[in-house]
Design a protein around this motif. Structure first.
Motif, PDB file in Angstrom:
ATOM      1  N   GLY A  37     -16.435  22.908 -23.137  1.00  0.00           N
ATOM      2  CA  GLY A  37     -17.770  22.825 -22.538  1.00  0.00           C
ATOM      3  C   GLY A  37     -18.280  21.406 -22.410  1.00  0.00           C
ATOM      4  N   GLY A  38     -17.390  20.411 -22.555  1.00  0.00           N
ATOM      5  CA  GLY A  38     -17.796  19.010 -22.449  1.00  0.00           C
ATOM      6  C   GLY A  38     -18.210  18.635 -21.033  1.00  0.00           C
ATOM      7  N   ALA A  39     -18.966  17.550 -20.935  1.00  0.00           N
ATOM      8  CA  ALA A  39     -19.454  17.085 -19.634  1.00  0.00           C
ATOM      9  C   ALA A  39     -18.296  16.688 -18.729  1.00  0.00           C
ATOM     10  CB  ALA A  39     -20.393  15.898 -19.833  1.00  0.00           C
ATOM     11  N   ALA A  40     -18.510  16.826 -17.431  1.00  0.00           N
ATOM     12  CA  ALA A  40     -17.477  16.443 -16.459  1.00  0.00           C
ATOM     13  C   ALA A  40     -17.461  14.936 -16.289  1.00  0.00           C
ATOM     14  CB  ALA A  40     -17.742  17.131 -15.118  1.00  0.00           C
ATOM     15  N   GLY A  41     -16.284  14.400 -15.961  1.00  0.00           N
ATOM     16  CA  GLY A  41     -16.157  12.974 -15.697  1.00  0.00           C
ATOM     17  C   GLY A  41     -16.692  12.636 -14.317  1.00  0.00           C
ATOM     18  N   ASP A  42     -16.527  11.385 -13.915  1.00  0.00           N
ATOM     19  CA  ASP A  42     -17.021  10.912 -12.623  1.00  0.00           C
ATOM     20  C   ASP A  42     -15.886  10.875 -11.601  1.00  0.00           C
ATOM     21  OD1 ASP A  42     -19.476  10.563 -13.820  1.00  0.00           O
ATOM     22  OD2 ASP A  42     -19.170   8.435 -14.225  1.00  0.00           O
ATOM     23  N   LEU A  43     -16.240  11.176 -10.355  1.00  0.00           N
ATOM     24  CA  LEU A  43     -15.280  11.122  -9.258  1.00  0.00           C
ATOM     25  C   LEU A  43     -15.535   9.851  -8.445  1.00  0.00           C
ATOM     26  CD1 LEU A  43     -13.092  12.417  -7.417  1.00  0.00           C
ATOM     27  CD2 LEU A  43     -14.969  13.532  -6.181  1.00  0.00           C
ATOM     28  N   TYR A  44     -14.464   9.097  -8.186  1.00  0.00           N
ATOM     29  CA  TYR A  44     -14.557   7.896  -7.365  1.00  0.00           C
ATOM     30  C   TYR A  44     -13.820   8.148  -6.054  1.00  0.00           C
ATOM     31  CZ  TYR A  44     -16.290   5.471 -11.493  1.00  0.00           C
ATOM     32  OH  TYR A  44     -17.053   5.089 -12.580  1.00  0.00           O
ATOM     33  N   VAL A  45     -14.527   7.921  -4.947  1.00  0.00           N
ATOM     34  CA  VAL A  45     -13.956   8.136  -3.620  1.00  0.00           C
ATOM     35  C   VAL A  45     -13.765   6.778  -2.957  1.00  0.00           C
ATOM     36  CG1 VAL A  45     -14.246   9.262  -1.388  1.00  0.00           C
ATOM     37  CG2 VAL A  45     -15.135  10.364  -3.453  1.00  0.00           C
ATOM     38  N   GLU A  46     -12.517   6.422  -2.677  1.00  0.00           N
ATOM     39  CA  GLU A  46     -12.210   5.119  -2.077  1.00  0.00           C
ATOM     40  C   GLU A  46     -12.127   5.250  -0.559  1.00  0.00           C
ATOM     41  OE1 GLU A  46      -9.620   2.002  -4.024  1.00  0.00           O
ATOM     42  OE2 GLU A  46      -8.265   2.724  -2.445  1.00  0.00           O
ATOM     43  N   ILE A  47     -12.766   4.307   0.140  1.00  0.00           N
ATOM     44  CA  ILE A  47     -12.814   4.331   1.602  1.00  0.00           C
ATOM     45  C   ILE A  47     -11.611   3.610   2.187  1.00  0.00           C
ATOM     46  CG2 ILE A  47     -14.156   3.694   3.631  1.00  0.00           C
ATOM     47  CD1 ILE A  47     -15.461   5.817   1.812  1.00  0.00           C
ATOM     48  N   HIS A  48     -10.898   4.296   3.089  1.00  0.00           N
ATOM     49  CA  HIS A  48      -9.812   3.689   3.858  1.00  0.00           C
ATOM     50  C   HIS A  48     -10.224   3.707   5.327  1.00  0.00           C
ATOM     51  CE1 HIS A  48      -6.498   4.573   0.630  1.00  0.00           C
ATOM     52  NE2 HIS A  48      -7.458   3.783   0.198  1.00  0.00           N
ATOM     53  N   GLU A  49     -10.296   2.527   5.926  1.00  0.00           N
ATOM     54  CA  GLU A  49     -10.741   2.412   7.322  1.00  0.00           C
ATOM     55  C   GLU A  49      -9.550   2.496   8.270  1.00  0.00           C
ATOM     56  OE1 GLU A  49     -12.779  -0.997  10.179  1.00  0.00           O
ATOM     57  OE2 GLU A  49     -13.364  -0.898   8.055  1.00  0.00           O
ATOM     58  N   LYS A  50      -9.600   3.450   9.208  1.00  0.00           N
ATOM     59  CA  LYS A  50      -8.531   3.581  10.190  1.00  0.00           C
ATOM     60  C   LYS A  50      -8.581   2.414  11.186  1.00  0.00           C
ATOM     61  CE  LYS A  50      -8.377   8.661  10.209  1.00  0.00           C
ATOM     62  NZ  LYS A  50      -8.564   9.862  11.059  1.00  0.00           N
ATOM     63  N   LYS A  51      -7.418   2.002  11.631  1.00  0.00           N
ATOM     64  CA  LYS A  51      -7.351   0.938  12.616  1.00  0.00           C
ATOM     65  C   LYS A  51      -7.828   1.458  13.965  1.00  0.00           C
ATOM     66  CE  LYS A  51      -4.282  -2.557  14.573  1.00  0.00           C
ATOM     67  NZ  LYS A  51      -2.897  -3.116  14.590  1.00  0.00           N
ATOM     68  N   ASP A  52      -8.766   0.730  14.576  1.00  0.00           N
ATOM     69  CA  ASP A  52      -9.303   1.148  15.873  1.00  0.00           C
ATOM     70  C   ASP A  52      -8.440   0.582  17.000  1.00  0.00           C
ATOM     71  OD1 ASP A  52     -11.998   2.391  17.072  1.00  0.00           O
ATOM     72  OD2 ASP A  52     -11.407   0.674  18.308  1.00  0.00           O
ATOM     73  N   PRO A  53      -8.168   1.368  18.051  1.00  0.00           N
ATOM     74  CA  PRO A  53      -7.294   0.886  19.129  1.00  0.00           C
ATOM     75  C   PRO A  53      -7.931  -0.186  20.011  1.00  0.00           C
ATOM     76  CG  PRO A  53      -8.181   3.059  19.653  1.00  0.00           C
ATOM     77  CD  PRO A  53      -8.578   2.774  18.244  1.00  0.00           C
ATOM     78  N   ILE A  54      -9.259  -0.332  19.966  1.00  0.00           N
ATOM     79  CA  ILE A  54      -9.939  -1.277  20.858  1.00  0.00           C
ATOM     80  C   ILE A  54     -10.594  -2.421  20.086  1.00  0.00           C
ATOM     81  CG2 ILE A  54     -11.792  -1.564  22.554  1.00  0.00           C
ATOM     82  CD1 ILE A  54     -11.317   1.346  23.380  1.00  0.00           C
ATOM     83  N   PHE A  55     -11.329  -2.091  19.029  1.00  0.00           N
ATOM     84  CA  PHE A  55     -12.161  -3.079  18.352  1.00  0.00           C
ATOM     85  C   PHE A  55     -11.533  -3.559  17.053  1.00  0.00           C
ATOM     86  CE2 PHE A  55     -15.099  -0.186  20.632  1.00  0.00           C
ATOM     87  CZ  PHE A  55     -15.595  -1.100  21.561  1.00  0.00           C
TER      88      PHE A  55
END
Length: 370
Positions: free
Chosen positions: A233-251
């Protein structure tokens, strides 16, 4: 007369740690007062004291040398043992009360891919995790429905047991974690059948991640308490979400600015023209002034990426690539010759360019801003 701890546990003096542990478990199931009744309480305590001594390598060595209760001597007891004994007796060891069953769950790291448009305007993403969640049968209590954990009769709920220990300075009382309840102060006699008394079980979860506008590649968003549930019944840990940026074909992104290169024919650069470009904000008509040069820049303000935590945007910078035709018909060549004659450019002489001026200096200056 002192009793032999090996005899109490029913093992030989050269028994391994695993054999000692196995013998204690067998006797615990047989003699525990919660199972066998109050009349076995004293015998159970003796078994617990014997196990506490023989399961600890240092205590066992001291006991075998005759320095522990049960062998009648005090040889081999060193000052480290004595200090440990007195600190425990003074309440500086395991005297802080029962150890909670619940422990915090582990933190987790996952990643999501975002397009340039999603980064510019912000978005919501769904993340699926296969992890531990609180048991929905016992709700983290670890006990079968309708039951509760019982106060440990060995330590009376304190999580620790006291025992007398002889040292060169005399007899002192020491404390140790109760082996019956493992220091929790309570015993679960009817564990939850769904989670096997762990208070948690594995399951798939879908979490919505709010991504603010303007995040960069590698940015980590912390979601407090959204990772795996802790045991007991212990507290839940933290979730870390890392951002990966897709390469844009124009910009190409440079900070908050966007860079795009547009090719136009040399005739359009000479005469000027209008071109249409699909931006992140929709289609835009762009005026190309007459006489434009290679790598000239046209700036469209506030059409770049949103600055993180600010209600402003960078600019869209358009680089001009002037296309010079490689193949011309004879008629086209004649027209170009006539044009060159009209401009007095039918005979070209090389003109030295001073350092810091000219095409390459202009090119260097333009790219120095990026």
């Amino acid at each position: 007369m002192n009793e032999d701890y090996y005899e109490i546990l029913g093992v030989s003096k050269d028994a391994s740690a695993e054999e000692i542990k196995k013998a204690y478990r067998k006797l615990s199931r047989k003699l525990h007062p919660d199972i066998a009744g109050k009349e076995t309480e004293e015998e159970f305590k003796k078994v617990t004291v014997a196990y506490d001594t023989l399961s600890n390598p240092e205590k066992r060595r001291a006991y075998d040398r005759g320095g522990m209760p049960g062998m009648g001597g005090m040889g081999g007891f060193d000052f480290g043992d004595i200090f440990e004994t007195f600190f425990s007796a003074a309440g500086m060891g395991p005297m802080g009360g029962p150890t909670p069953r619940g422990r915090r769950g582990k933190d987790m790291l996952t990643a999501i891919e975002l397009t340039l448009a999603e980064i510019t305007f912000g978005t919501q993403k769904q993340v699926e995790l296969n992890t531990h969640v609180k048991c929905d049968t016992c709700m983290g209590s670890c006990c079968a429905p309708g039951t509760t954990a019982k106060t440990c009769s060995n330590c009376q709920g304190s999580g620790t047991v006291r025992m007398q220990q002889r040292t060169i300075l005399g007899s002192v009382m020491t404390t140790a974690a109760c082996q019956t309840c493992e220091g929790h102060g309570t015993v679960i006699t009817n564990p939850c059948p769904e989670c096997n008394g762990q208070g948690r079980q594995r399951a798939k979860r879908t979490i919505t991640v709010d991504v603010p506008a303007g995040v960069e590649h590698g940015t980590r968003i912390r979601l407090s308490g959204q990772s795996e549930a802790g045991p007991g019944g212990g507290a839940a840990g933290d979730l870390y979400v890392e951002i990966h940026e897709k390469k844009d074909p124009i910009f190409t992104r440079v900070g908050a600015d966007l860079i795009a290169t547009v090719s136009i024919p040399f005739t359009a650069a000479i005469l000027g023209t209008q071109i249409e470009l699909e931006t992140l904000d929709g289609k835009r008509t762009i005026d190309v002034p007459a006489g434009s040069q290679p790598f000239d820049e046209i700036v469209l303000e506030n059409l770049g990426v949103t600055r993180l935590h600010r209600n402003t945007r960078g600019h869209l910078r358009i680089k001009l690539n002037i296309e010079t035709p490689r193949k011309l018909t004879e008629e086209e060549k004649n027209l170009i010759r006539q044009f060159a004659t009209l401009r007095g450019e039918d005979r070209v002489e090389a003109k030295p360019v001073q350092d810091g001026s000219g095409f390459f200096a202009s090119l260097k200056e333009k790219f120095a801003n990026f």
